[in-house]
Scaffold this active site. Structure first.
Site, short mmCIF file in Angstrom:
data_model
loop_
_atom_site.label_atom_id
_atom_site.label_comp_id
_atom_site.label_asym_id
_atom_site.label_seq_id
_atom_site.Cartn_x
_atom_site.Cartn_y
_atom_site.Cartn_z
N PRO A 2 0.95 -1.01 0.14
CA PRO A 2 0.00 -0.02 0.24
C PRO A 2 0.89 1.16 -0.07
CG PRO A 2 -0.52 -1.46 1.89
CD PRO A 2 0.60 -2.04 1.31
N GLU A 3 0.71 1.97 -1.21
CA GLU A 3 1.48 3.30 -1.17
C GLU A 3 0.28 4.52 -0.79
OE1 GLU A 3 4.21 3.46 -4.57
OE2 GLU A 3 4.18 1.38 -4.33
N HIS A 88 -4.96 -13.13 10.95
CA HIS A 88 -4.17 -12.16 10.62
C HIS A 88 -4.32 -10.92 11.16
CE1 HIS A 88 -2.20 -14.99 7.82
NE2 HIS A 88 -3.22 -15.26 7.15
N ARG A 107 1.67 -10.16 6.57
CA ARG A 107 3.04 -10.37 6.40
C ARG A 107 3.74 -9.71 7.65
NH1 ARG A 107 4.28 -13.64 2.19
NH2 ARG A 107 3.19 -13.03 0.05
#
Length: 265
Positions: A2-3, A88, A107
């Site tokens: 995500p930018e 998660h 992650r």
DNA sequence: CTACCATCCTGGTTGC
DNA sequence: TGCAACCAGGATGGTA
């Protein structure tokens, strides 16, 4: 992954359900025990969330009294409105009306911090947001010998640009990613800034990009990845000009850079 | 100062 | 077919 555009898409998606509400409780998953301190829980219970903000790739809840909860999304972080409990899920903010904001990050490269008075940009050492007036050609005036690509990835110089949008912006500005930052001429700095702004805005308009690790499966997915000119397009024909060249992939600092060696000089 | 490397982590892909 | 090795990626910290 995500930018800035993906962070902004997330911010817009969650803000209406959160702004003006009060925090009921704070939750964290098994592996993030200690993610909230006892002080956080005590101080923030009942506090009003005034706004959902963003600076670069950071998304943060602005809480009355000058406090905030800042989420750094990392590779796979997402902020979604639903009940917490997925394997998660790392943290959640439960609101008094029953709404829950979940920070899910499979992650685990992301993280979050509670700030007391400090601005998120200060706390994380971020430069001006790439879409703010504080970022301009002057930001890129430099004596640095490093490459323009690595400079764009430096969040302390300008915040919000990651690997994807660095590649896309340099392609649009026709600048070779391995050029030294200090070698850019004034008109190239101007062109690069304009390209960055244009591409980030265009992506936001399409809801950001959705790919691989970062799939916005829990919300409406953006589709800006379909507009990528070079990113992830190794060996494909260079689009947008008649150079006839193919997109190359180079590795710099362990990170892939995609570019057209004919168009970008 | 800068370039490079490993580290964190996980799921998908590749190789045997 | 089954499993192990490998890889990517953002930020950080260490080393040459």
């Amino acid at each position: 992954m995500p930018e800035l555009p993906e962070a902004e898409a997330m911010r817009r998606r969650i803000a209406p359900a959160i702004e003006g509400r009060r925090i009921a409780s704070l939750w964290s998953g098994q592996r993030d025990r200690g993610g909230w301190t006892a002080r956080d829980r005590r101080d923030l219970a009942g506090a009003r969330i005034e706004a959902v903000g963003r600076h670069g790739k950071l998304v943060f809840l602005e809480i009355e009294g000058g406090r905030s909860i800042a989420f750094r999304l990392g590779m796979s972080g997402r902020l979604v409105l639903r009940a917490a409990g997925d394997v998660h899920d790392r943290a959640a903010v439960e609101l008094s009306d029953g709404t829950t904001l979940v920070f899910s990050d499979f992650r685990r490269f992301g993280g979050w911090r509670v700030l007391h008075g400090e601005s998120p940009a200060e706390a994380f050492g971020l430069g001006p947001d790439a879409l703010s007036p504080g970022f301009g050609p002057a930001t890129l005036v430099s004596t640095s010998r490093r490459s323009v690509k690595s400079a764009l990835l430096d969040q302390s110089l300008v915040a919000g640009i990651g690997n994807i949008y660095a590649c896309e912006s340099l392609f649009a500005a026709r600048i070779h990613p391995e050029r030294k930052l200090r070698s850019l001429e004034a008109r190239e700095r101007g062109a690069l800034v304009r390209s960055i702004r244009r591409i980030l805005r265009a992506s936001i308009r399409r809801g950001g990009a959705t790919l691989e690790d970062y799939r916005a499966t829990e919300g409406e997915a953006g589709d800006y990845e379909r507009r990528f000119a070079v990113f992830g397009r190794e060996a494909k024909k260079c689009p947008g000009c008649k150079c006839g060249g193919a997109v190359l992939r180079a590795v710099e600092g362990g990170r892939s850079t995609f570019f057209c060696p004919v168009r970008q000089r």
